[in-house]
Structure formats: C-alpha cells, structure tokens
Design a protein around this motif. Structure first.
Motif, PDB file in Angstrom:
ATOM      1  N   ILE A  30       0.826  -1.207   0.000  1.00  0.00           N
ATOM      2  CA  ILE A  30       0.000   0.000   0.000  1.00  0.00           C
ATOM      3  C   ILE A  30       0.861   1.258   0.000  1.00  0.00           C
ATOM      4  O   ILE A  30       0.527   2.251  -0.662  1.00  0.00           O
ATOM      5  N   ALA A  31       1.984   1.228   0.710  1.00  0.00           N
ATOM      6  CA  ALA A  31       2.894   2.383   0.702  1.00  0.00           C
ATOM      7  C   ALA A  31       3.393   2.654  -0.714  1.00  0.00           C
ATOM      8  O   ALA A  31       3.421   3.813  -1.169  1.00  0.00           O
ATOM      9  N   SER A  32       3.786   1.606  -1.422  1.00  0.00           N
ATOM     10  CA  SER A  32       4.272   1.793  -2.795  1.00  0.00           C
ATOM     11  C   SER A  32       3.155   2.244  -3.732  1.00  0.00           C
ATOM     12  O   SER A  32       3.384   3.032  -4.660  1.00  0.00           O
ATOM     13  N   PHE A  36       4.192   5.538  -5.321  1.00  0.00           N
ATOM     14  CA  PHE A  36       4.655   5.341  -6.689  1.00  0.00           C
ATOM     15  C   PHE A  36       3.555   4.913  -7.658  1.00  0.00           C
ATOM     16  O   PHE A  36       3.833   4.713  -8.843  1.00  0.00           O
ATOM     17  N   LEU A  37       2.330   4.741  -7.144  1.00  0.00           N
ATOM     18  CA  LEU A  37       1.207   4.280  -7.974  1.00  0.00           C
ATOM     19  C   LEU A  37       1.513   2.929  -8.624  1.00  0.00           C
ATOM     20  O   LEU A  37       1.160   2.679  -9.774  1.00  0.00           O
ATOM     21  N   LYS A 119      10.681  13.043  -7.218  1.00  0.00           N
ATOM     22  CA  LYS A 119       9.459  12.592  -7.904  1.00  0.00           C
ATOM     23  C   LYS A 119       9.621  12.513  -9.420  1.00  0.00           C
ATOM     24  O   LYS A 119       8.666  12.720 -10.172  1.00  0.00           O
ATOM     25  N   THR A 120      10.834  12.210  -9.874  1.00  0.00           N
ATOM     26  CA  THR A 120      11.033  12.018 -11.310  1.00  0.00           C
ATOM     27  C   THR A 120      10.676  10.581 -11.678  1.00  0.00           C
ATOM     28  O   THR A 120      10.664   9.683 -10.819  1.00  0.00           O
ATOM     29  N   LEU A 127      13.296   2.939  -7.613  1.00  0.00           N
ATOM     30  CA  LEU A 127      12.848   2.613  -6.258  1.00  0.00           C
ATOM     31  C   LEU A 127      11.842   1.462  -6.284  1.00  0.00           C
ATOM     32  O   LEU A 127      11.864   0.595  -5.399  1.00  0.00           O
ATOM     33  N   VAL A 128      10.950   1.451  -7.279  1.00  0.00           N
ATOM     34  CA  VAL A 128      10.018   0.330  -7.430  1.00  0.00           C
ATOM     35  C   VAL A 128      10.791  -0.960  -7.682  1.00  0.00           C
ATOM     36  O   VAL A 128      10.466  -2.020  -7.121  1.00  0.00           O
TER      37      VAL A 128
END
Length: 275
Positions: A30-32, A36-37, A119-120, A127-128
């Motif tokens: 849920i955090a991701s 990060f959607l 946020k690029t 990170l994902v």
C-alpha cells in the motif's frame, strides 16, 4: 521462526513467520501504491502491463517492466541460494541473511525518499525495482524454509486455498482433520495480517510518508530478533545445566542463579530398610 527448516517446522513457527512477514508485505504494497502508484509485493499485474506494452511496441517500458519482474525473480533466487548453500554452516545465518538484505533495501528507499526524492520518473522506476527485489527476497525465504507452506507477499494462492478448504469443511470427515484445520489457521492468519498491514499503511502514510519504511524494517527486525533471543536463552540454559551436572563454575550459571535463585534440592525419600 527462522531456525527450523522444511518439515521440521511446527504450525506455530509458520504462523509466527507468516503473520509478521504478511503484515510487512501488506504495508509495503500500500505504501508503494500511494507513493509510486505501483504494486510491489507481487508481479501478477506487471505481467499484464508487460504484455500490454509489448502489444503497443513500447520497448522502453517493456524493458523497465521486464526488469522489475526479473528483480522479483532474482530476489527469490538469491534468497533460496543463500538458504541451501549456508544452511549446513548455520541455519540461523542462512535464514536471516535474506531478511537483512530486505531491511537494507527498505531503509535505502526510506532514506532516499525522505531526503532526496524529486518525484522524477527515473527515480520512481529505480525505487520500485528495489522494492520488488526486497519482496522477492522475502517471498523466496518464507516459501523456501517452510517447504512452500508460507507465501506472504500476495494473497491469490492464499484465497484460492482457503476457498478449497472451506468447501472441504462442508463434510464432517474433513472438519476432523487436524492437518487441514492447521492449514486453514495458517492461511487465515496470513490473510488477516496482510490486510492489517495494508490498513496500517493507508492510515499512517499521510503522517509518516517515507518513514513508514522504518516501521516495516522494525517489524522485520522482530523476526530476526525473536530467533536470536531464543538461541541465546537456549545457550544460556545449556551452560547452566553443564554447571549443575559437572559442578564446574562458569559465568552463565552464576548469572542464572543470581536472577532465578539456586533451585532447592528435593530430598531423596528414605526407604524403610535403610534405617
């Protein structure tokens, strides 16, 4: 939770391991999603995205999503590789090392996100990828040491197995089967822990933001620390017993007796003919 391996594990071992790691998996997912959607505790959706990007001919995104899937695969591979190669030397080391690597990955995401994240798109993709590698490590470890009984980063198989067990429990003979009842308890505990982790992440993210990954790391440290504590206590008691049997003083026995007191010796019953 981590010391025992494969068929030597008890139901309690699997439930403790399953609930804690499922809670962390739900929190990560849920955090991701909020940050990060993107889902990062499983790759089912990423396979669908991969197929869609291939059909569109968007080869850049095919490479990105394919890399994500590979990193989840590589995390599972590395986890089991460590277990099977270091298991004979130290089960605890072999089983805890993948968790340590996962903690390092999550702490990096938390620190980078809190202090450096701009946020690029490129940052998000990296990170994902790191989070998918971390959850691959976790899923590979839990499945490997539990003989594939515990998988905690997704609930597709869990829900399927629960549905099958529920249908079996409509017959009386299956409701008396202790093995099936234990399996149902394990799956229910994993499912509930995953949902609780997801709810916790959703409620606290807007206050903690990237610091939620520090909380996840603490949960994983509990998994490692539990077995370290049990091993220490067992070693402590072994040294104490050695002292009592062989009458040889050592620091472990001294500390044990200071904490718990010297046990009273039971008087040997006197037989009548000994008078």
């Amino acid at each position: 939770m981590l010391r025992n391996y494969s068929n030597s594990r008890t139901l309690g071992d699997n439930i403790r391991l399953g609930t804690l790691t499922a809670f962390t998996a739900g929190t990560i997912n849920i955090a991701s999603l909020l940050i990060f959607l993107s889902f990062t505790s499983n790759v089912t959706g990423h396979y669908a995205i991969l197929a869609a990007e291939i059909s569109k001919g968007n080869w850049t995104q095919v490479g990105v999503v394919g890399g994500w899937i590979f990193l989840f695969f590589f995390g599972s591979f590395l986890s089991n590789f460590i277990v099977i190669n270091f298991n004979k030397k130290s089960k605890y080391f072999a089983h805890s090392m993948p968790i340590v690597l996962e903690i390092i990955c999550l702490l990096f995401v938390g620190v980078y996100g809190q202090f450096y994240y701009q946020k690029t798109l490129e940052e998000t993709e990296y990170l994902v990828a790191l989070m998918l590698f971390a959850t691959g490590l976790q899923n590979g470890l839990t499945a490997s040491i539990s003989n594939f009984s515990v998988k905690t980063t997704h609930l597709t198989g869990t829900t399927t197995d629960l549905g099958i067990l529920a249908s079996m429990f409509t017959q009386k003979k299956y409701r008396r089967n202790g093995e099936l009842i234990g399996r149902a308890k394990l799956l229910m505990s994993i499912m509930l822990a995953y949902v609780m982790g997801a709810v916790f992440s959703g409620l606290t993210y807007y206050y903690l933001e990237f610091r939620v990954f520090y909380v996840i790391s603490i949960c994983l440290l509990i998994v490692i620390g539990y077995d370290a504590y049990k091993i220490h206590i067992r070693h402590f008691n072994t040294k104490y017993r050695y002292n009592r049997i062989y009458r040889k003083a050592n620091i472990f026995a001294y500390l044990y007796e200071k904490i718990h007191g010297i046990p009273k010796k039971e008087k040997k019953p006197k037989l009548v003919f000994e008078d």
